[in-house]
Design a protein around this motif. Structure first.
Motif: not given
Length: 160
Positions: A70, A79, A95
């Motif tokens: 992430t 993201i 997103l």
């Protein structure tokens, strides 16, 4: 070779053929992105309020691996993280505009692949599909039980 072995070998061959057929289109569509990144994007796109735990469960990965990816996806602008006003402790992911673009291309390709393979599924009866789904569900439950029996917590960081 017994039938169980034939089934397992056939599943592997089937998966490998699909991956091979889809590979060039996927690579052409996602230049500069790794397949793992695209799968994370898909998972976040399909799951509202994705957090590290939810992603770890969905992708069968450790929370540590999810955290690393992430951070990488945030750095690439695919993201972003956010918090809910009523829960400042939990961090969620969604997103970005570029992430949405990748997600939509991915969904389009999946539909294209599904359409390509529709000719096979059109020949399969509802009863046959139900039987196949039942087998896959039972096998999946068995594997879940085996994972649990071995004390493996795929959601922990014990493998990092």
């Amino acid at each position: 070779m017994n039938k169980e072995e034939q089934v397992m070998i056939s599943f592997r061959e089937l998966f490998n053929k699909m991956a091979w057929l889809n590979k060039s289109k996927m690579e052409d569509s996602f230049k500069g992105y790794k397949s793992s990144e695209v799968h994370y994007i898909e998972c976040i796109g399909k799951n509202v309020d994705s957090n590290v735990t939810k992603l770890a469960e969905s992708l069968y990965m450790t929370r540590g691996a999810i955290s690393k990816m992430t951070k990488k996806l945030i750095k690439k602008g695919l993201i972003e993280n956010y918090q809910k006003p009523d829960n400042k402790k939990e961090i969620y992911f969604r997103l970005t505009e570029e992430g949405q673009r990748i997600y939509k291309v991915h969904e389009k390709l999946h539909k294209e692949f599904q359409e390509r393979d529709k000719v096979v599924f059109d020949q399969v009866t509802e009863k046959q599909l139900d039987s196949m789904l039942s087998f896959v569900e039972n096998y999946s439950k068995h594997l879940d039980a085996e994972i649990e029996k071995h004390g493996i917590d795929i959601k922990s960081d014990e493998f990092d």
